[in-house]
Design a protein around this motif. Structure first.
Motif, PDB file in Angstrom:
ATOM      1  N   LEU A 120       0.792  -1.233   0.000  1.00 17.87           N
ATOM      2  CA  LEU A 120       0.000   0.000   0.000  1.00 17.87           C
ATOM      3  C   LEU A 120       0.823   1.281   0.000  1.00 17.87           C
ATOM      4  O   LEU A 120       0.324   2.335  -0.381  1.00 17.87           O
ATOM      5  N   ALA A 121       2.066   1.210   0.425  1.00 17.49           N
ATOM      6  CA  ALA A 121       2.891   2.412   0.612  1.00 17.49           C
ATOM      7  C   ALA A 121       2.900   3.380  -0.572  1.00 17.49           C
ATOM      8  O   ALA A 121       2.801   4.592  -0.371  1.00 17.49           O
TER       9      ALA A 121
ATOM     10  N   GLY B  13      -2.676   8.392   0.343  1.00 21.51           N
ATOM     11  CA  GLY B  13      -3.439   9.588   0.008  1.00 21.51           C
ATOM     12  C   GLY B  13      -4.209   9.508  -1.302  1.00 21.51           C
ATOM     13  O   GLY B  13      -4.950  10.428  -1.635  1.00 21.51           O
ATOM     14  N   MET B  14      -4.074   8.428  -2.040  1.00 27.33           N
ATOM     15  CA  MET B  14      -4.777   8.287  -3.324  1.00 27.33           C
ATOM     16  C   MET B  14      -6.121   7.602  -3.117  1.00 27.33           C
ATOM     17  O   MET B  14      -6.259   6.740  -2.253  1.00 27.33           O
ATOM     18  N   GLN B  15      -7.100   7.966  -3.927  1.00 31.09           N
ATOM     19  CA  GLN B  15      -8.420   7.344  -3.866  1.00 31.09           C
ATOM     20  C   GLN B  15      -8.522   6.128  -4.769  1.00 31.09           C
ATOM     21  O   GLN B  15      -9.219   5.170  -4.470  1.00 31.09           O
TER      22      GLN B  15
END
Length: 197
Positions: free
Chosen positions: A75-76, A80-82
């Motif tokens: 996930l790193a 902050g991305m949708q």
């Protein structure tokens, strides 16, 4: 003062972890004793027992740390991305391979001790995919079952990592990530038989 103690504790634990990993790779887990680990890390047996109940607990912590890093790598890159396009998943795949590459001695030691690690890696990724994201698939006929697709994708990823370990990591992490992405996107054209069935 507490910060200094924390740093010293962390240093000691890292030394003991490195010692166990090196000894597993040299002579196998069953042959390693607590005294071996303490001596390799340049500590006494009492120091070892100040941190761990035994080599099983030490190994368990090494395993847990490796799997946490594996999950984090997934996930790193998307903080902050949708959403992200399917064609832009290379960063997380690369980080998975870089995590394994950066901890290849740990990975090989863990695999030597417990083949169940492969299942755990698969489970960690699948759970993260269920909990933290959702893959939107193109419509197909027949429709693709989401859980089967997750199982396929995660098994393919772990399978490629295992192949890489079997080759003693002869390719770079970036090459392996590129290959996995290409495999996932590729469609089989046909199969030619080398000998008659």
């Amino acid at each position: 003062m507490d910060d200094q103690l924390d740093r010293r504790t962390k240093r000691t634990r890292q030394a003991l972890q490195s010692a166990l990993v090196a000894l597993i790779l040299e002579k196998g887990y069953d042959s390693v004793t607590v005294i071996d680990v303490a001596q390799r890390a340049d500590y006494n047996r009492g120091t070892f027992y100040n941190h761990y109940l035994g080599k099983e607990e030490l190994l368990s912590e090494i395993r847990e740390d490796f799997l946490k890093g594996f999950e984090k790598a997934l996930l790193a890159p998307y903080k902050g991305m949708q959403k992200v396009q399917a064609t832009q998943t290379y960063p997380s795949i690369l980080q998975l391979f870089e995590h394994v590459e950066g901890h290849k001695d740990v990975f090989q030691a863990l695999i030597a001790v417990d083949k169940g690690l492969v299942y755990e890696m698969n489970s960690v990724m699948r759970e993260s995919m269920r909990r933290d994201m959702h893959i939107e698939m193109e419509k197909t006929e027949p429709p693709i079952d989401y859980e089967i697709m997750l199982s396929y994708q995660m098994s393919a990823t772990v399978g490629v990592i295992m192949y890489w370990a079997e080759t003693n990591f002869k390719y770079s992490a970036s090459y392996m990530a590129e290959q996995l992405i290409a495999l996932v996107r590729a469609r089989i054209d046909h199969i030619t038989f080398k000998r008659q069935p």
